[in-house]
Design an enzyme around this catalytic site. Sequence first.
Site, PDB file in Angstrom:
ATOM      1  N   HIS A   1      44.751  36.422  38.823  1.00  0.00           N
ATOM      2  CA  HIS A   1      44.135  36.123  40.199  1.00  0.00           C
ATOM      3  C   HIS A   1      44.951  36.951  41.249  1.00  0.00           C
ATOM      4  O   HIS A   1      45.225  37.910  41.221  1.00  0.00           O
ATOM      5  CB  HIS A   1      43.951  34.845  40.497  1.00  0.00           C
ATOM      6  CG  HIS A   1      43.263  34.276  41.418  1.00  0.00           C
ATOM      7  ND1 HIS A   1      42.187  35.128  41.940  1.00  0.00           N
ATOM      8  CD2 HIS A   1      43.168  33.133  42.210  1.00  0.00           C
ATOM      9  CE1 HIS A   1      41.558  34.399  42.947  1.00  0.00           C
ATOM     10  NE2 HIS A   1      42.130  33.275  43.170  1.00  0.00           N
TER      11      HIS A   1
ATOM     12  N   HIS B   1      37.065  42.073  35.890  1.00  0.00           N
ATOM     13  CA  HIS B   1      36.795  41.025  36.806  1.00  0.00           C
ATOM     14  C   HIS B   1      35.804  40.044  36.096  1.00  0.00           C
ATOM     15  O   HIS B   1      34.923  40.445  35.264  1.00  0.00           O
ATOM     16  CB  HIS B   1      36.012  41.658  38.010  1.00  0.00           C
ATOM     17  CG  HIS B   1      35.969  40.522  39.320  1.00  0.00           C
ATOM     18  ND1 HIS B   1      35.292  39.713  39.230  1.00  0.00           N
ATOM     19  CD2 HIS B   1      37.042  40.440  40.126  1.00  0.00           C
ATOM     20  CE1 HIS B   1      35.551  39.003  40.325  1.00  0.00           C
ATOM     21  NE2 HIS B   1      36.580  39.405  40.894  1.00  0.00           N
TER      22      HIS B   1
ATOM     23  N   ASP C   1      42.617  44.472  43.692  1.00  0.00           N
ATOM     24  CA  ASP C   1      44.121  44.424  43.362  1.00  0.00           C
ATOM     25  C   ASP C   1      44.700  46.002  42.920  1.00  0.00           C
ATOM     26  O   ASP C   1      45.862  46.040  43.101  1.00  0.00           O
ATOM     27  CB  ASP C   1      44.713  43.411  42.347  1.00  0.00           C
ATOM     28  CG  ASP C   1      44.269  41.748  43.205  1.00  0.00           C
ATOM     29  OD1 ASP C   1      43.483  41.392  42.245  1.00  0.00           O
ATOM     30  OD2 ASP C   1      44.484  41.725  44.103  1.00  0.00           O
TER      31      ASP C   1
HETATM   32  C1  SDX Z   1      41.172  38.487  41.256  1.00  0.00           C
HETATM   33  O1  SDX Z   1      37.129  35.830  40.847  1.00  0.00           O
HETATM   34  C2  SDX Z   1      37.544  36.395  41.784  1.00  0.00           C
HETATM   35  O2  SDX Z   1      36.525  36.735  42.556  1.00  0.00           O
HETATM   36  C3  SDX Z   1      38.974  37.012  41.839  1.00  0.00           C
HETATM   37  C4  SDX Z   1      39.276  37.856  43.134  1.00  0.00           C
HETATM   38  C5  SDX Z   1      39.007  37.283  44.509  1.00  0.00           C
HETATM   39  O3  SDX Z   1      38.677  38.098  45.357  1.00  0.00           O
HETATM   40  O4  SDX Z   1      39.273  35.963  44.383  1.00  0.00           O
HETATM   41  O5  SDX Z   1      38.386  38.980  42.807  1.00  0.00           O
HETATM   42  C6  SDX Z   1      40.707  38.463  42.933  1.00  0.00           C
HETATM   43  O6  SDX Z   1      41.717  37.786  40.851  1.00  0.00           O
HETATM   44  C7  SDX Z   1      40.724  39.897  40.930  1.00  0.00           C
HETATM   45  C8  SDX Z   1      41.191  39.878  39.512  1.00  0.00           C
HETATM   46  C9  SDX Z   1      42.957  40.237  39.324  1.00  0.00           C
HETATM   47  N1  SDX Z   1      43.354  40.300  37.847  1.00  0.00           N
HETATM   48  C10 SDX Z   1      43.709  41.132  37.291  1.00  0.00           C
HETATM   49  O7  SDX Z   1      43.744  42.057  37.727  1.00  0.00           O
HETATM   50  C11 SDX Z   1      44.442  40.644  35.927  1.00  0.00           C
HETATM   51  C12 SDX Z   1      43.798  41.750  34.752  1.00  0.00           C
HETATM   52  N2  SDX Z   1      42.397  41.256  34.494  1.00  0.00           N
HETATM   53  C13 SDX Z   1      42.370  40.322  33.576  1.00  0.00           C
HETATM   54  O8  SDX Z   1      43.199  39.357  33.129  1.00  0.00           O
HETATM   55  C14 SDX Z   1      40.807  39.951  33.571  1.00  0.00           C
HETATM   56  O9  SDX Z   1      39.995  40.877  33.567  1.00  0.00           O
HETATM   57  C15 SDX Z   1      40.245  38.860  34.579  1.00  0.00           C
HETATM   58  C16 SDX Z   1      41.164  37.547  34.554  1.00  0.00           C
HETATM   59  C17 SDX Z   1      40.178  39.371  35.657  1.00  0.00           C
HETATM   60  C18 SDX Z   1      38.840  38.450  34.014  1.00  0.00           C
HETATM   61  O10 SDX Z   1      39.054  37.606  32.851  1.00  0.00           O
HETATM   62  P1  SDX Z   1      37.789  37.290  32.210  1.00  0.00           P
HETATM   63  O11 SDX Z   1      36.489  37.400  32.776  1.00  0.00           O
HETATM   64  O12 SDX Z   1      38.073  35.819  31.635  1.00  0.00           O
HETATM   65  O13 SDX Z   1      37.534  38.225  30.889  1.00  0.00           O
HETATM   66  P2  SDX Z   1      38.487  38.084  29.598  1.00  0.00           P
HETATM   67  O14 SDX Z   1      39.592  37.668  29.822  1.00  0.00           O
HETATM   68  O15 SDX Z   1      37.662  37.040  28.685  1.00  0.00           O
HETATM   69  O16 SDX Z   1      38.249  39.658  28.931  1.00  0.00           O
HETATM   70  C19 SDX Z   1      37.020  40.073  28.374  1.00  0.00           C
HETATM   71  C20 SDX Z   1      37.654  41.216  27.423  1.00  0.00           C
HETATM   72  C21 SDX Z   1      38.603  40.636  26.386  1.00  0.00           C
HETATM   73  O17 SDX Z   1      38.637  41.461  25.338  1.00  0.00           O
HETATM   74  P3  SDX Z   1      37.681  40.888  24.117  1.00  0.00           P
HETATM   75  O18 SDX Z   1      38.305  39.668  23.555  1.00  0.00           O
HETATM   76  O19 SDX Z   1      36.317  41.021  24.426  1.00  0.00           O
HETATM   77  O20 SDX Z   1      38.038  41.969  22.773  1.00  0.00           O
HETATM   78  O21 SDX Z   1      38.091  42.133  28.456  1.00  0.00           O
HETATM   79  C22 SDX Z   1      39.502  42.272  28.021  1.00  0.00           C
HETATM   80  C23 SDX Z   1      39.723  41.224  27.204  1.00  0.00           C
HETATM   81  O22 SDX Z   1      40.956  41.040  26.305  1.00  0.00           O
HETATM   82  N3  SDX Z   1      40.383  42.454  29.191  1.00  0.00           N
HETATM   83  C24 SDX Z   1      41.394  43.251  29.540  1.00  0.00           C
HETATM   84  C25 SDX Z   1      41.473  43.239  30.676  1.00  0.00           C
HETATM   85  N4  SDX Z   1      40.583  42.421  31.374  1.00  0.00           N
HETATM   86  C26 SDX Z   1      40.074  41.943  30.343  1.00  0.00           C
HETATM   87  N5  SDX Z   1      41.737  44.350  28.561  1.00  0.00           N
HETATM   88  C27 SDX Z   1      42.851  45.217  29.083  1.00  0.00           C
HETATM   89  N6  SDX Z   1      43.156  45.033  30.307  1.00  0.00           N
HETATM   90  C28 SDX Z   1      42.697  44.249  31.261  1.00  0.00           C
HETATM   91  N7  SDX Z   1      42.874  43.981  32.379  1.00  0.00           N
END
Ligand code: SDX
Length: 430
Positions: A267, A308, A365
């Site tokens: 997050h 996201h 971010d």
């Molecule tokens: C914020 O919710 C909000 O509004 C948050 C926010 C706000 O203003 O409050 O926007 C702020 O928190 C932004 C997000 C910051 N976090 C990151 O940048 C961390 C990296 N991103 C992730 O960990 C992920 O993308 C999330 C947590 C942001 C979202 O996770 P989800 O929606 O639960 O998606 P998921 O983990 O189920 O991923 C879906 C797929 C998976 O692969 P498969 O199982 O389908 O094969 O996408 C892949 C994941 O492995 N994946 C990534 C990835 N993010 C998702 N693979 C590589 N790098 C990534 N960053």
Amino acid sequence: MSDKTVTLTDPATQLSAALPVVAGSLGDPAIDIGKLNKETGYFTFDPGFMATAATRSSVTFIDGEKGVLLYRGYPIEQLAKQSSFLEVAYLLMNGELPDATQFSAFEHEITHHTMMHEALKNFLHGFHYDAHPMAMLCASIASLSAFYHDTLDMNDPEQRRLAAIRLIAKMPTIAAATYRYSIGWPIRYPRNNLEYVTRFLHMMFEVPSEPLNLSPVAAKALDLLFILHADHEQNASTSTVRLVGSTGANPYACVAAGIAALWGPAHGGANEAVLKMLAEIGDAKNVGKAVEKAKDKNSGFRLMGFGHRVYKNFDPRATIIREMCHKVLADLNVSDPLLDVAMELEQAALKDSYFVERKLYPNVDFYSGIIYKALKIPTELFTVMFAIARTAGWVAHWLEQHNDPETKIGRPRQIYTGATPRDYVAIGKR
Ligand code: SDX
């Protein structure tokens, strides 16, 4: 409330339940499952709330497919260009943009609540000097309920409003104090003759031995970053504030819980993690390796700042911040090789089918840390910056929750997978 229903049927048991549909002013409709278990014996199962609306809200709207973000109906792009963080804080809290008189009164009230209780300085001295600022911020904000007994009656709307004002006003003062403590500098008191963001930068960087030459570019850039981070509907930290708020806990405890949730690298902690990731990649020529590692599930590595839960298109905030990066670095005459690494990484990921298929785009971010770094904000304080801005959203949702007749204590159910009933066995017989 629409009079539309959807019917859930279970041929095995001849079950047929008509469930009401709930629609808002924008966005997808929802099925009201409030009576589902009573009428059908079923719960719904939705880990991470991928498809679950927890509340009605009129604060912020996001369209993840179109990359749309509205604060009280105003597009983020317009607010970024024409508004200020403090005006956005008023808008989020009150639902409408203030007129000149309303804004002046709001700004005056915020300005006259910026001081922190002197005893809080002792509180900070209880931390080791290298404590993470988010730990000090979270603890300090939770402690405010010990100082402000006059804003703890959650049934009094004026006490709720004053607590919200205090939180917006004091967050920068306490945040700057954690930084000053960590570098062994004397804490600077808020200067009432400065506007909100400039006052914060002054508390962060002014030293007793010489006047601070604050660049207006820095204040403008930080104000814009605060606007972009102010709210984002039911994100994890805001949902945390609402869940804690649903128990009737005081606003300082609610916002401290929000800070704790924001700290996570999935997050708000991602901005700090992005900069560390870019530094580890080090050079644009290493980007390909990083992308491959992020695609390898066994690596445990993700591209921080990518992906996201809601945006399956560009995060509109990332687009604005990316444009800002070039301007702020040029205006401050700063060149940062990490910006080149970030741009190369973005291009490589956006061309890679793994990211394209999963609709993983840069989020808020991804670029923000590069600007914070150019403003000489230490990496450990990046998420603290996020918390200062998001306080406006947290208190807006907390106030909205207390005015919502549908609000009930949040208490999700579960799918139990543990042991079925069994008898105790004496230790000698195990
Ligand atoms: C914020 O919710 C909000 O509004 C948050 C926010 C706000 O203003 O409050 O926007 C702020 O928190 C932004 C997000 C910051 N976090 C990151 O940048 C961390 C990296 N991103 C992730 O960990 C992920 O993308 C999330 C947590 C942001 C979202 O996770 P989800 O929606 O639960 O998606 P998921 O983990 O189920 O991923 C879906 C797929 C998976 O692969 P498969 O199982 O389908 O094969 O996408 C892949 C994941 O492995 N994946 C990534 C990835 N993010 C998702 N693979 C590589 N790098 C990534 N960053």
